[in-house]
Motif scaffolding. Structure first.
Motif, PDB file in Angstrom:
ATOM      1  N   ARG A  29       0.834  -1.204   0.000  1.00 15.53           N
ATOM      2  CA  ARG A  29       0.000   0.000   0.000  1.00 15.53           C
ATOM      3  C   ARG A  29       0.867   1.252   0.000  1.00 15.53           C
ATOM      4  NH1 ARG A  29      -5.206   0.907   3.875  1.00 15.53           N
ATOM      5  NH2 ARG A  29      -5.867  -0.879   2.598  1.00 15.53           N
ATOM      6  N   VAL A  30       1.996   1.191   0.711  1.00 13.82           N
ATOM      7  CA  VAL A  30       2.873   2.360   0.809  1.00 13.82           C
ATOM      8  C   VAL A  30       3.683   2.564  -0.461  1.00 13.82           C
ATOM      9  CG1 VAL A  30       4.902   3.296   2.004  1.00 13.82           C
ATOM     10  CG2 VAL A  30       3.020   2.320   3.318  1.00 13.82           C
ATOM     11  N   LEU A  86       2.377   3.808  10.609  1.00 11.23           N
ATOM     12  CA  LEU A  86       1.347   3.746   9.570  1.00 11.23           C
ATOM     13  C   LEU A  86       0.163   4.646   9.890  1.00 11.23           C
ATOM     14  CD1 LEU A  86       1.418  -0.109   8.900  1.00 11.23           C
ATOM     15  CD2 LEU A  86       2.431   1.683   7.497  1.00 11.23           C
ATOM     16  N   GLY A  89       0.801   8.197   9.156  1.00 10.82           N
ATOM     17  CA  GLY A  89       1.026   8.474   7.743  1.00 10.82           C
ATOM     18  C   GLY A  89       2.463   8.763   7.376  1.00 10.82           C
ATOM     19  N   ASN A  91       4.968   6.414   6.811  1.00 15.57           N
ATOM     20  CA  ASN A  91       5.170   5.513   5.667  1.00 15.57           C
ATOM     21  C   ASN A  91       6.607   5.519   5.134  1.00 15.57           C
ATOM     22  OD1 ASN A  91       2.427   4.959   5.847  1.00 15.57           O
ATOM     23  ND2 ASN A  91       1.880   6.494   4.306  1.00 15.57           N
ATOM     24  N   GLY A 157      -7.401  -0.180   7.866  1.00 18.75           N
ATOM     25  CA  GLY A 157      -6.016   0.129   7.529  1.00 18.75           C
ATOM     26  C   GLY A 157      -5.021  -0.793   8.201  1.00 18.75           C
TER      27      GLY A 157
END
Length: 423
Positions: A29-30, A86, A89, A91, A157
């Motif tokens: 996802r990142v 995470l 945010g 990341n 998430g």
């Protein structure tokens, strides 16, 4: 204490099984980059392999409950930091890689202590039954964890999935870390030249050996038991070949056997087989456990032959069921047999070698499966792998130690320890 041990191992197994799916989804996802995922996973694997011998020495030097406590708390902190990273945010790939390396180091220190903890808590007559129960909860965790991690990640998430994992590790640390075991004597006992506990006066000056001496004592215990080395090498071949099958099998299923649903059918049949094997292990009248262990590992020949001849999906699923039933038998029988044959004072070091071979072999099989298949073809590679896994594990039976007579109190308790209950 046995119920506390089972609950703690269940929590730890579930938390451990949540990590791969959570980390995979988080990194993809990142970054959206499979190469980045490989780097993060390698950062967990490499320190784990390098530090396992150190973990084995520490497992034999300190109370196993304390070692497991520190290891699970460390994994709790690493997962909590990943969750914070995470959720905020940030990341940063470097952070995820470093935190994964910390978790890998914690696994290296905690894993060799677990067999010693079981030995310290569970009487001999109950160990097979308890090891089978631990195998059941571990199997169920492996099945349930990807769905749990995936659901949480999709719903709220990956940060929250990592947070749940951290909470589970905290609970397992407090549960297992609170188990009372006998203290390792410091003032009047140490290890003799074979790693067994003995009075300090037999050793002369310098009651405690160095790290190098402890490591050498552990290796000496292995060399004195050719059956152990032969079995562990056979299990290493099993893990390597499993890596081959788990890479080539999905490709064959998706392209030639009906798609993703076919592979899911094969995987689920294997899961059922492993669960039934673990459940059956303490209930079958097995007179030579190590022979059963090696025969169970050799059963992995079947799915590889089925893959080589492009068998129907039902045949491949049935073959994988038998192979994983063999694995289910293997796990609790092996844990119990090794605990009976290896002195408790050297168990952590000896098992760290066992785990090192196992942890290293499967990723290697996963990594080389596609290149080897490109050179030899899937059929030749599957046949070769099947012959290797059967030959290596069946040959190890020749080194099996003679079966020892059961203690009178164990005979009185019956095959399942019924005379004493389950504590």
């Amino acid at each position: 204490m046995m119920y506390r041990l089972l609950i703690g191992r269940c929590l730890s197994a579930l938390a451990t099984a949540l990590i791969p799916t959570t980390l995979t989804l988080a990194v993809l996802r990142v970054t959206g980059d499979g190469g980045a995922l490989g780097i993060v996973l390698a950062c967990e694997l490499i320190p784990m392999l390098l530090l396992l011998p150190v973990g084995g020495v520490l497992a034999d030097r300190f109370r196993p409950a304390r070692v497991v406590l520190v290891a699970d708390l460390t994994r709790c902190l690493s997962q909590a930091a990943i969750a914070a990273e995470l959720l905020l945010g940030l990341n940063r790939l470097l952070d995820l890689a470093l935190l994964s390396a910390l978790a890998g180091a914690a696994i290296a220190f905690g894993s060799p202590a677990v067999p010693r903890l079981v030995v310290a808590v569970v009487p001999v007559r109950d160990r097979l039954r308890v090891n089978a129960r631990i195998g059941v909860v571990t199997s169920l965790s492996a099945v349930a964890a990807p769905a749990i991690a995936g659901t949480i990640t999709v719903g709220v998430g990956p940060g929250w999935a990592a947070g749940v994992t951290a909470v589970l590790f905290a609970c397992s640390a407090l549960t297992l870390g609170g188990i009372r075991t006998a203290a390792r004597p410091r003032s009047d006992a140490a290890l003799d030249e074979r790693g067994r506990t003995c009075p300090v006066r037999l050793l002369g000056p310098g009651a405690f050996s160095s790290f190098g001496q402890d490591l050498a004592h552990g290796w000496r215990e292995i060399k004195e038991r050719p059956w152990f080395l032969a079995c562990v090498l056979g299990h290493g071949v099993w893990h390597f070949v499993a890596g081959l099958f788990l890479t080539l099998g999905p490709v064959a299923a998706v392209l030639h056997l009906g798609g993703e649903a076919s592979w899911m059918m094969i995987v689920q049949s294997g899961t059922v087989g492993m669960f039934l094997g673990v459940f059956a292990a303490p209930r079958l009248p097995i007179r030579r456990p190590l022979t059963a262990v090696q025969a169970g590992a050799a059963c992995y020949l079947l799915p590889l032959v089925a893959l080589a001849v492009s068998a129907h999906v039902v045949v491949l699923a049935a073959a994988y069921f038998v192979a994983m039933f063999g694995l289910g038998l293997l796990s609790p029988l092996w844990e119990t047999a090794v605990a009976e044959e290896i002195p408790e004072g050297a168990l952590g070091r000896v098992r760290s070698f066992d785990q090192l071979i196992s942890f290293a072999s499967r990723p290697f099989g996963l990594a080389v499966a596609v290149p080897l298949a490109g050179l030899t073809g899937v059929t030749a590679l599957a046949v070769t792998g099947g012959v290797l896994v059967a030959a290596a594990n069946l040959a190890a039976i020749a080194w099996s130690p003679p079966r020892r007579a059961r203690p009178a109190e164990e005979v009185a308790a019956g095959p399942h320890g019924a005379a004493t209950g389950s504590g």
